[in-house]
Design a protein around this motif. Structure first.
Motif, mmCIF file in Angstrom:
data_model
loop_
_atom_site.group_PDB
_atom_site.id
_atom_site.type_symbol
_atom_site.label_atom_id
_atom_site.label_comp_id
_atom_site.label_asym_id
_atom_site.label_seq_id
_atom_site.Cartn_x
_atom_site.Cartn_y
_atom_site.Cartn_z
ATOM 1 N N ASP A 44 4.478 -0.199 -15.311
ATOM 2 C CA ASP A 44 3.636 -0.254 -13.988
ATOM 3 C C ASP A 44 2.706 1.149 -14.192
ATOM 4 O O ASP A 44 3.113 2.229 -14.326
ATOM 5 C CB ASP A 44 4.340 -0.059 -12.827
ATOM 6 N N VAL A 45 1.258 0.870 -13.714
ATOM 7 C CA VAL A 45 0.363 1.846 -14.012
ATOM 8 C C VAL A 45 -0.326 1.894 -12.377
ATOM 9 O O VAL A 45 -0.691 0.806 -12.244
ATOM 10 C CB VAL A 45 -0.680 1.684 -14.981
ATOM 11 N N ALA A 46 -0.436 2.941 -11.907
ATOM 12 C CA ALA A 46 -1.052 2.921 -10.679
ATOM 13 C C ALA A 46 -2.409 3.048 -10.505
ATOM 14 O O ALA A 46 -3.066 3.241 -11.550
ATOM 15 C CB ALA A 46 -0.775 4.582 -10.082
ATOM 16 N N ALA A 47 -3.131 2.331 -9.590
ATOM 17 C CA ALA A 47 -4.545 1.802 -9.546
ATOM 18 C C ALA A 47 -4.856 1.938 -8.072
ATOM 19 O O ALA A 47 -4.021 1.991 -7.209
ATOM 20 C CB ALA A 47 -4.965 0.492 -10.303
ATOM 21 N N GLY A 48 -6.209 1.856 -7.663
ATOM 22 C CA GLY A 48 -6.767 1.893 -6.459
ATOM 23 C C GLY A 48 -6.608 3.213 -6.014
ATOM 24 O O GLY A 48 -6.444 4.065 -6.425
ATOM 25 N N ARG A 49 -6.939 3.119 -4.396
ATOM 26 C CA ARG A 49 -6.928 4.458 -3.648
ATOM 27 C C ARG A 49 -6.042 4.406 -2.366
ATOM 28 O O ARG A 49 -5.868 3.508 -1.801
ATOM 29 C CB ARG A 49 -8.519 4.632 -3.157
ATOM 30 N N THR A 50 -5.039 5.488 -2.110
ATOM 31 C CA THR A 50 -4.425 5.660 -1.047
ATOM 32 C C THR A 50 -5.171 5.627 0.260
ATOM 33 O O THR A 50 -4.484 5.371 1.431
ATOM 34 C CB THR A 50 -3.782 6.718 -1.211
ATOM 35 N N ASP A 51 -6.360 6.137 0.332
ATOM 36 C CA ASP A 51 -7.198 5.896 1.689
ATOM 37 C C ASP A 51 -7.932 4.760 1.795
ATOM 38 O O ASP A 51 -8.819 4.728 2.806
ATOM 39 C CB ASP A 51 -8.042 7.144 1.559
ATOM 40 N N VAL A 52 -7.679 3.833 1.256
ATOM 41 C CA VAL A 52 -8.293 2.275 1.365
ATOM 42 C C VAL A 52 -7.355 1.557 1.932
ATOM 43 O O VAL A 52 -6.345 1.336 1.391
ATOM 44 C CB VAL A 52 -8.967 1.766 0.047
ATOM 45 N N ALA A 53 -7.521 0.868 3.249
ATOM 46 C CA ALA A 53 -6.754 -0.088 3.634
ATOM 47 C C ALA A 53 -7.064 -1.510 3.261
ATOM 48 O O ALA A 53 -7.788 -1.623 2.627
ATOM 49 C CB ALA A 53 -6.960 0.001 4.974
ATOM 50 N N GLY A 54 -5.926 -2.359 3.589
ATOM 51 C CA GLY A 54 -6.088 -3.650 3.141
ATOM 52 C C GLY A 54 -5.124 -4.227 2.566
ATOM 53 O O GLY A 54 -4.053 -3.524 1.667
ATOM 54 N N ALA A 55 -4.604 -5.419 2.625
ATOM 55 C CA ALA A 55 -3.750 -6.346 2.069
ATOM 56 C C ALA A 55 -4.110 -7.092 0.862
ATOM 57 O O ALA A 55 -4.787 -7.909 0.903
ATOM 58 C CB ALA A 55 -2.777 -6.981 3.043
ATOM 59 N N ILE A 56 -3.414 -6.933 -0.514
ATOM 60 C CA ILE A 56 -3.588 -7.775 -1.496
ATOM 61 C C ILE A 56 -2.972 -8.832 -1.044
ATOM 62 O O ILE A 56 -1.859 -9.175 -1.022
ATOM 63 C CB ILE A 56 -3.163 -6.962 -2.825
ATOM 64 N N THR A 57 -3.650 -10.133 -1.387
ATOM 65 C CA THR A 57 -3.317 -11.447 -0.993
ATOM 66 C C THR A 57 -3.342 -12.255 -2.146
ATOM 67 O O THR A 57 -2.503 -13.372 -2.082
ATOM 68 C CB THR A 57 -4.342 -12.030 0.029
ATOM 69 N N SER A 58 -3.928 -12.102 -3.298
ATOM 70 C CA SER A 58 -3.632 -12.764 -4.569
ATOM 71 C C SER A 58 -4.087 -12.060 -5.495
ATOM 72 O O SER A 58 -4.920 -11.083 -5.577
ATOM 73 C CB SER A 58 -4.522 -14.165 -4.350
ATOM 74 N N VAL A 59 -3.512 -12.349 -6.801
ATOM 75 C CA VAL A 59 -4.005 -11.732 -8.213
ATOM 76 C C VAL A 59 -4.175 -12.768 -9.234
ATOM 77 O O VAL A 59 -3.545 -14.005 -9.014
ATOM 78 C CB VAL A 59 -2.884 -10.765 -8.693
ATOM 79 N N THR A 60 -4.798 -12.645 -9.760
ATOM 80 C CA THR A 60 -5.612 -13.607 -11.042
ATOM 81 C C THR A 60 -5.915 -12.781 -12.495
ATOM 82 O O THR A 60 -6.132 -11.541 -12.309
ATOM 83 C CB THR A 60 -6.854 -14.229 -10.551
#
Length: 364
Positions: free
Chosen positions: A23-39
């Motif tokens: 697992d590799v970290a990505a994205g930002r901790t100060d950004v809100a929102g729920a991931i609803t799907s991945v492709t």
């Protein structure tokens, strides 16, 4: 790794690993929102540039390569956004421009290979014919020295079966994204095609790499796929070989021919001569050379011609023995109780049998 500096878009070098820590970290901790799907989306090529990435299976020359991209859909404040380092993507019937993964909410990304765990199987293992289930396993990739986990160069080398293709062949992939205590994943080993198949649906992202566009090059797309005794299909278009699930010896040859544009139906070794010309035939002599009824050597014609034995067939690759004649030192590409590989005729298990050299009708 967090923060914009560590999450610059870019391709990553990968190595196969079954250990934890992929697992590799990505994205930002100060950004809100729920991931609803991945492709998984992909496009041919490994450099930056134009071109729309999509979720369809990819076939490409090895020198071109294929890049896999994570695509995540994020919902925030009732609105949905698409994030992918691919830039332009084909998504739900439309071409859209995705935001970078670095601008998405914090997550971890892991890539997995979905690969056959056996190199040899039979559709008659039960005692009668049926499409036997091909066993697959998910093998994790551990990302090393990456600036972004959102874009990786497709690696088709198997890790659970022999690697006969040396960077050529077919592989399937899965993307696993974790956000907090939630895990989302693209289709994997459980996503079966159903009737008339023992393999996986096209929803499991697939990449095939070949050396060139020749007959032998097309055969190379089958590296890494199992030998399947009595491979079959409801139609030629739905045959297991067409779906890159695996093949027996004759169906491997037909697959390559069909990929070069020839209209040859799948069958068995006994049906191949209907669609080919006989260039020579003979039996093995004491000197290791195949000779005809008059004692003359059977010629090594050219790479890509077929060597047909009783109930087995392969394709000539290299004139490695006595120049210009067919002998047991010459190399053939075939599949027999193992995934496709190149092998001297002497080691094929059929060297002592009579042989015919064939060329597909219509072959260039």
């Amino acid at each position: 790794m967090r923060g914009a500096t560590a999450l610059l878009a870019g391709l990553v070098a990968i190595s196969c690993s079954t250990r934890a820590g992929a697992d590799v970290a990505a994205g930002r901790t100060d950004v809100a929102g729920a991931i609803t799907s991945v492709t998984i989306v992909s496009r041919v090529g490994t450099g930056e540039g134009a071109g729309v990435a999509d979720a369809t299976p990819k076939r490409a020359l090895a020198k071109e390569g294929v890049t896999l991209f994570a695509l995540v859909e994020v919902e925030r404040d009732g609105k949905r956004t698409i994030h992918s380092d691919a830039g332009r993507v084909r998504w739900r019937g439309k071409t859209v421009t995705a935001r970078p993964i670095a601008e998405a909410p914090a997550m971890t990304i892991a890539w997995k290979k979905i690969e056959p765990s056996v190199a040899d199987m039979s559709n008659t293992a039960s005692g009668s014919f049926r499409y036997e289930t091909i066993p697959y396993a998910a093998t994790a990739w551990r990302v090393r020295g990456a600036t972004s986990a959102g874009a990786v160069v497709a690696d088709v080398r198997p890790s659970l079966t022999p690697d006969h293709g040396d960077g050529l062949g077919t592989m399937r992939y899965q993307l696993v994204v974790r956000q907090g205590d939630r895990t989302l994943a693209t289709p994997g080993v459980a996503t079966r095609r159903g009737r008339g198949s023992g393999g996986l649906a096209d929803d499991v992202h697939r990449v095939s790499l070949r050396a060139d566009d020749s007959f032998l090059g097309m055969l190379g797309e089958m590296y890494g796929q199992p030998y399947i005794w009595a491979s079959a299909g409801g139609t030629d278009r739905t045959h297991q070989s067409e779906r890159l699930e695996g093949s027996d010896c004759a169906d491997l040859m037909v697959y390559g021919a069909r990929r070069t544009g020839l209209s040859i139906p799948y069958g068995w070794t006994g049906s191949l001569e209907k669609h080919a010309r006989v260039l020579g035939k003979g039996a093995l002599a004491d000197d290791g050379i195949y000779r005809d009824a008059r004692g003359k050597p059977v010629p090594f014609t050219r790479p890509g011609d077929l060597v047909l034995f009783p109930r087995h067939v392969g394709a000539l690759v290299e004139d490695r023995g006595t120049p210009g004649v067919l002998d047991t030192a010459d190399v053939m590409l075939h599949t027999l109780f193992d995934s496709p590989k190149q092998q001297p005729i002497a080691d094929s298990g059929y060297a002592d049998n009579p042989v015919k050299v064939l060329r597909w009708k219509g072959a260039r």
